[in-house]
Motif scaffolding. Structure first.
Motif, short mmCIF file in Angstrom:
data_model
loop_
_atom_site.label_atom_id
_atom_site.label_comp_id
_atom_site.label_asym_id
_atom_site.label_seq_id
_atom_site.Cartn_x
_atom_site.Cartn_y
_atom_site.Cartn_z
N ARG A 184 -8.45 0.39 -1.61
CA ARG A 184 -7.35 0.72 -2.51
C ARG A 184 -6.79 -0.49 -3.26
NH1 ARG A 184 -2.94 3.65 0.74
NH2 ARG A 184 -2.10 3.97 -1.38
N LEU A 203 0.81 -1.22 0.00
CA LEU A 203 0.00 0.00 0.00
C LEU A 203 0.85 1.27 0.00
CD1 LEU A 203 -2.76 -1.23 2.44
CD2 LEU A 203 -3.20 -0.29 0.15
N ASP A 216 -8.14 0.01 3.80
CA ASP A 216 -7.33 0.29 2.61
C ASP A 216 -7.22 -0.93 1.71
OD1 ASP A 216 -6.90 2.91 3.33
OD2 ASP A 216 -4.90 2.57 4.18
#
Length: 540
Positions: free
Chosen positions: A324, A290, A320
């Motif tokens: 993401r 990430l 996340d």
């Protein structure tokens, strides 16, 4: 959950899956592709060569090599004979490896001599003696054969891979199949070594029947099956890599991609090119990915399930991973080499449950929390986690006293982990029993302190260890990685902790590091962090 097919043993599972789906690709390693049928044939060839060299049921055979397709074929060949596989860590040094080979009495060693600039055979020769006329190493009398796995050039005392495979001609396929049929579900099929970060490693003896069952259920929870592409980042020498990677992919006709060394940029390329759907590793692996600046430009649409087993996974990390990276399911789990798969979160669990617990027990597994007298504690009370069920090890290799200490007469495995169980049955791991320390009279748990520190948004990753203190007995030191766009500021973190945490939990030092040292299974190497802390104290 669907029940496991009636295989019973790994050799029968291999034959059944090869017969049902011979063309399904179960391993991709560079340009090498192995179908079920290829793996079945390759394993048979390894088994026939082993039989030609006198290996039989119950003998121990070691593999000392990074993840590769040859590792996969060799493992199934060892199991076809009914021999017991002893995986050796590629991070192991000469003395450690000699000790494990000697204690388990391995008769054959498969080794990749050159890896990351290191000659394993040279390391072993330094501590186990040179090659003699009859032994590969003078001081390892039980070790009769060393085979080079892969394309390493010939070395004195070791047989090249292709030469060893040629020896299969001395054993008819029919004879090898007869040996495979004699394997029983209760026969030992692997000896996995504990990490040894705090003492001498112990050999955990497991059977094929129990491991097939445990990891069939594990695969059911994540929905692993044909069409999934699954990079195996954890070393095959570790219980997760070999059982929740190598073995489970063949069971479920998923495609494994052996990864010898993890690299986040290469991982993104692999996800895009191979349409990776399953990714498993410690939270630090996902946090590292990430942090890559180009993550937003990568095609991660194939990702489906992440397995990020840990005592606690930061809630923001899970968010996340969903938002993401695109994972539809993030799984937290608890298991240990001695107890196999114990608990897992499920697909419909909220993020808070995944972040703060390891889920609920697997079918056929009992979990309880006990006090120092092994009296069960009510819900919400911290104590030692004990586990009972089919996944509990048979015993420690040649260590009856250690086995008796670890497993009660009633079959309860004393895990040495501290945890709680809530009213919904979710298990939360508070800490390792042996990592608990007493600061100013209070019991302090590093994992709890780590979780509290991660509420400070300037920290991306934290590991806490205990160090001696004249006034308080022991105190916490935190090793930390700063969050993106955050300036490392030790005094600010300590001040924040004093205002946000009980005093005995506040770290006396916060040491910022670029990355965390890890053990071979990808967990933070707290033994090394303690060494750093103690060395710093001595210099004062």
């Amino acid at each position: 959950m669907r029940p496991i097919p009636d295989w019973g043993t790994v050799p029968r599972m291999l034959r059944a899956t090869a017969a049902a789906r011979p063309e399904a690709i179960v391993c991709v390693d560079g340009d090498k592709r192995l179908s079920h049928a290829d793996l079945r044939d390759g394993a048979s060839r390894i088994a026939r060569a082993l039989l030609a060299h006198g290996v039989s049921k119950g003998d121990r055979v070691a593999i000392w090599a990074p993840n590769s397709w040859q590792w996969v074929v060799t493992a199934f060949g060892v199991w076809d004979v009914g021999a017991v596989l002893v995986p050796l860590s590629t991070r192991g040094k000469g003395i450690e490896t000699r000790d494990l080979l000697e204690r388990t009495g391995c008769s054959v060693l498969f080794v990749a001599d050159q890896f990351l600039g290191t000659s394993y055979l040279d390391m072993l020769a330094d501590v186990a003696g040179p090659t003699t006329e009859v032994l590969p190493f003078a001081q390892l009398p039980s070790l009769r054969k060393v085979v080079l796995i892969g394309d390493d050039p010939a070395v004195l005392g070791a047989t090249p891979w292709t030469d060893f495979l040629d020896d299969a001609r001395w054993t008819p396929e029919k004879v090898a199949d007869m040996h495979a049929e004699t394997v029983d579900p209760d026969d030992a099929f692997e000896i996995l070594c504990t990490s040894g970060t705090t003492g001498v490693p112990k050999g955990v003896v497991l059977t094929g029947g129990q491991i097939l069952r445990a990891y069939w259920d594990w695969a059911e929870v994540i929905g692993l099956g044909r069409g999934d592409n699954y990079p195996i980042v954890s070393p095959f020498a570790h219980g997760f890599g070999i059982n929740a990677g190598l073995l489970v992919c063949v069971m479920r006709s998923a495609t494994m991609v052996p990864i010898p060394v993890f690299d986040p940029d290469a991982a993104f390329d692999l996800i895009e090119n191979r349409k990776v759907s399953i990714l498993a590793g410690p939270p630090s692996l996902f946090a590292q990915m990430l942090r890559r600046p180009d993550i937003g430009r990568r095609d991660l649409s194939s990702l489906r399930v992440a397995v990020a087993g840990a005592a606690a996974v930061p809630t923001e990390l899970i968010r996340d991973m969903h938002s993401r990276m695109g994972f539809r399911q993030v799984v937290n789990a608890y298991g240990l080499i001695e107890g196999s798969v114990v608990t897992m979160t499920r697909a419909d669990d909220p993020i808070e449950v995944i972040a703060t617990s390891a889920g609920r027990p697997m079918p056929g597994v009992e979990v309880r929390i006990v006090d120092a007298d092994e009296t069960p504690l009510p819900s919400g009370n911290p104590g030692e986690i004990e586990v009972r069920g089919y996944g509990v090890m048979q015993h420690y290799w040649n260590a009856p006293d250690l086995t008796a200490d670890a497993v009660s007469p009633e079959g309860w495995l004393r895990t040495g982990d501290i945890g709680t169980i809530d009213d919904a049955g979710n298990l939360a791991i508070v800490d390792r029993k042996k990592e608990m320390f007493i600061s100013n009279g209070f019991n302090a748990y590093p994992a709890e302190i780590e979780n509290l520190l991660l509420h400070n948004k300037s920290l991306a990753h934290v590991a806490v260890v205990a160090v001696p203190d004249v006034d308080r007995g022991e105190v916490a030191w935190a090793f930390a990685i700063a969050a993106d766009n955050a300036e490392p500021d030790e005094q600010a973190i300590v001040a924040w902790a004093k205002s946000s945490m009980s005093n005995y939990k506040v770290p006396r030092r916060v040491v910022f590091v670029p990355e965390m040292p890890t053990t071979p299974n990808g967990k933070i190497d707290k033994a090394r962090l303690r060494q750093v802390a103690h060395a710093s104290l001595e210099q004062r």
